[in-house]
Design a protein around this motif. Structure first.
Motif, PDB file in Angstrom:
ATOM      1  N   ASP A 381       0.861  -1.174   0.000  1.00 63.17           N
ATOM      2  CA  ASP A 381       0.000   0.000   0.000  1.00 63.17           C
ATOM      3  C   ASP A 381       0.905   1.234   0.000  1.00 63.17           C
ATOM      4  O   ASP A 381       1.543   1.544   1.010  1.00 63.17           O
ATOM      5  CB  ASP A 381      -0.897  -0.009   1.239  1.00 63.17           C
ATOM      6  CG  ASP A 381      -1.865   1.167   1.286  1.00 63.17           C
ATOM      7  OD1 ASP A 381      -1.684   2.123   0.489  1.00 63.17           O
ATOM      8  OD2 ASP A 381      -2.787   1.145   2.117  1.00 63.17           O
ATOM      9  N   GLU A 383       0.408   4.322   0.105  1.00 63.68           N
ATOM     10  CA  GLU A 383       0.075   5.404   1.043  1.00 63.68           C
ATOM     11  C   GLU A 383       0.411   5.046   2.485  1.00 63.68           C
ATOM     12  O   GLU A 383       0.652   5.927   3.309  1.00 63.68           O
ATOM     13  CB  GLU A 383      -1.404   5.754   0.907  1.00 63.68           C
ATOM     14  CG  GLU A 383      -1.752   6.256  -0.489  1.00 63.68           C
ATOM     15  CD  GLU A 383      -3.161   6.788  -0.578  1.00 63.68           C
ATOM     16  OE1 GLU A 383      -3.353   8.002  -0.390  1.00 63.68           O
ATOM     17  OE2 GLU A 383      -4.081   5.984  -0.860  1.00 63.68           O
ATOM     18  N   MET A 384       0.417   3.753   2.800  1.00 59.59           N
ATOM     19  CA  MET A 384       0.763   3.304   4.150  1.00 59.59           C
ATOM     20  C   MET A 384       1.612   2.029   4.048  1.00 59.59           C
ATOM     21  O   MET A 384       1.156   0.935   4.409  1.00 59.59           O
ATOM     22  CB  MET A 384      -0.493   3.047   4.984  1.00 59.59           C
ATOM     23  CG  MET A 384      -1.369   4.274   5.201  1.00 59.59           C
ATOM     24  SD  MET A 384      -2.797   3.919   6.252  1.00 59.59           S
ATOM     25  CE  MET A 384      -2.011   3.490   7.802  1.00 59.59           C
ATOM     26  N   ASP A 386       3.898  -1.059   4.674  1.00 59.49           N
ATOM     27  CA  ASP A 386       4.321  -1.853   5.829  1.00 59.49           C
ATOM     28  C   ASP A 386       5.772  -2.277   5.581  1.00 59.49           C
ATOM     29  O   ASP A 386       6.030  -3.295   4.912  1.00 59.49           O
ATOM     30  CB  ASP A 386       3.420  -3.077   5.982  1.00 59.49           C
ATOM     31  CG  ASP A 386       3.728  -3.877   7.239  1.00 59.49           C
ATOM     32  OD1 ASP A 386       4.837  -3.724   7.777  1.00 59.49           O
ATOM     33  OD2 ASP A 386       2.867  -4.672   7.659  1.00 59.49           O
TER      34      ASP A 386
END
Length: 433
Positions: A381, A383-384, A386
């Motif tokens: 992701d 935008e975020m 991990d």
């Protein structure tokens, strides 16, 4: 009474009604239409029902035709939605298009020739669009030509009954500030990641320079001031009101959900006007994001295609075929990090988008999905991210840009890209080999 089906202007119903002239000009004979579908593929039962549909149509039994057509379409819907779409024999799609044509013409005749107001213009257009979406192109794309003809007949190209009141139209011209204020759209952070820099920008790039500096080297670039002469940017400048006027009654597939990789992602059929009202004009932070994404809108609505021009750069390849898709939606829509198999020019007509691009050499570090269905899509992701689960992602080198109205982005095949709309946006992609 029974008539010779080669003389379509003489075919009358019991009420002494002929096909309206605009239908006579478009519609092939009953014999020619029946040849659209191969009985050996679709089977005797369905083929017999198609014969009944056409007999009802050409004998003026329009209500009966609509009823029989609907039964056939319900059966074909199940057939077309079983298994893999690419494995469906074209004859089933031919049948869907043919029956949709018979139903739409019957509906029009009920409304026009019979004066029956139980059939509405939007009902006819939905029948045509379902035929275009689910069926194949038959008889020189007759369904699309019928749609254009009926829109002109009903005056929908110049006066759409569903267009908002004059005092509301100002809300349809969305600025980036308006969208950002309502949605609080943010560009993904590059902190801790390996940002190389901005994608190179070139003004009105010559063919020779494009080939030498980008195409041959497989490098992305943004080309500015190359779309200014397109009608959608000049004489027929696109805005929300114009799109609604030209396509408001047309039914399209809309993606519901922030990303196609989400478990809650789904699709819904709605008219362009419904999409604008539900997901653009009244869009707030509440409710799911919706996106008219990767849709061949210009095949469906040729009037819109007249407003765009295929870039000359697209004809450098081995084939002259160019796949053209529309991307239309509110600010906040996202295309997850993925790659495409063809060369791609993304032309920004309305609004602006944030785009991040990774070379194909970074593929291992963006963690593609292992499944065949999503192998061209990253698990990360953007935008975020991990970075515990995907630690190599922070080493993947990328370029970025904000693509503004009137600009085109070139991306070579297999280049990974993430796209996020920063405002109400309409983009056109041109894929070529």
């Amino acid at each position: 009474m029974e008539q010779n089906d080669t003389r379509k202007t003489d075919i009358m119903s019991d009420g002494n009604l002929m096909f309206p002239s605009i239908i006579v000009e478009l519609l092939p004979t009953q014999t020619i239409l029946l040849q659209t579908v191969e009985q050996d593929v679709v089977g005797v039962p369905l083929f017999s029902q198609i014969q009944v549909c056409l007999e009802c149509l050409f004998n003026g039994k329009y209500s009966s035709c609509v009823q029989v057509c609907q039964c056939c379409l319900d059966f074909l819907w199940e057939k077309l939605n079983t298994g893999n779409w690419k494995n469906v024999d074209i004859q089933w799609r031919n049948a869907y298009a043919l029956i949709s044509l018979a139903k739409a013409v019957s509906q029009y005749c009920i409304l026009h020739a019979c004066g029956d107001q139980s059939v509405k213009f939007e009902m006819i257009m939905k029948t045509i669009d379902m035929g275009l979406l689910m069926g194949a192109s038959i008889h020189n794309n007759i369904l699309s030509r019928l749609a254009s003809t009926l829109q002109m007949e009903f005056g929908k190209l110049t006066e759409n009954a569903n267009i908002m009141k004059e005092d509301e139209k100002s809300n349809e011209i969305h600025t980036e500030e308006f969208t950002a204020k309502k949605l609080k759209i943010e560009i993904p952070s590059s902190q801790g990641l390996c940002l190389i820099g901005q994608i190179p920008r070139c003004e009105c790039l010559s063919m020779e320079s494009f080939i030498r500096d980008f195409y041959a080297k497989r490098e992305p670039c943004v080309i500015t001031n190359a779309m200014l002469y397109w009608p959608c940017m000049s004489t027929k400048r696109w805005d929300i009101a114009y799109i609604r006027k030209l396509a408001g009654y047309r039914t399209v597939p809309v993606e519901i959900g922030s990303k196609y990789t989400d478990d809650t992602w789904t699709q819904s059929l709605m008219t362009v006007s419904e999409f604008i009202d539900r997901h653009i004009i009244q869009k707030t932070n509440e409710g799911p994001v919706a996106y008219l994404a990767q849709h061949q809108l210009f095949d469906q609505i040729p009037e819109l295609q007249e407003d765009i021009i295929i870039p000359d750069y697209c004809f450098l390849g081995q084939s002259s075929d160019v796949d053209i898709n529309a991307w239309f939606g509110p600010g906040g829509t996202v295309s997850p990090l993925h790659h495409d198999p063809k060369h791609n020019f993304l032309a920004q007509v309305m609004g602006k988008k944030y785009i991040r691009v990774y070379s194909e050499t970074e593929s291992d570090m963006v963690y593609p999905h292992s499944s065949d269905l999503l192998k061209n899509t990253s698990q990360v992701d953007v935008e975020m991210p991990d970075l515990v689960k995907f630690p190599q992602f922070q080493k993947a080198q990328f370029h970025e840009c904000i693509l503004k109205s009137g600009e085109m982005l070139y991306m070579p095949p297999k280049f990974w890209h993430f796209v996020k709309s920063l405002s109400v946006s309409f983009s056109v992609s041109f894929w070529w080999e």
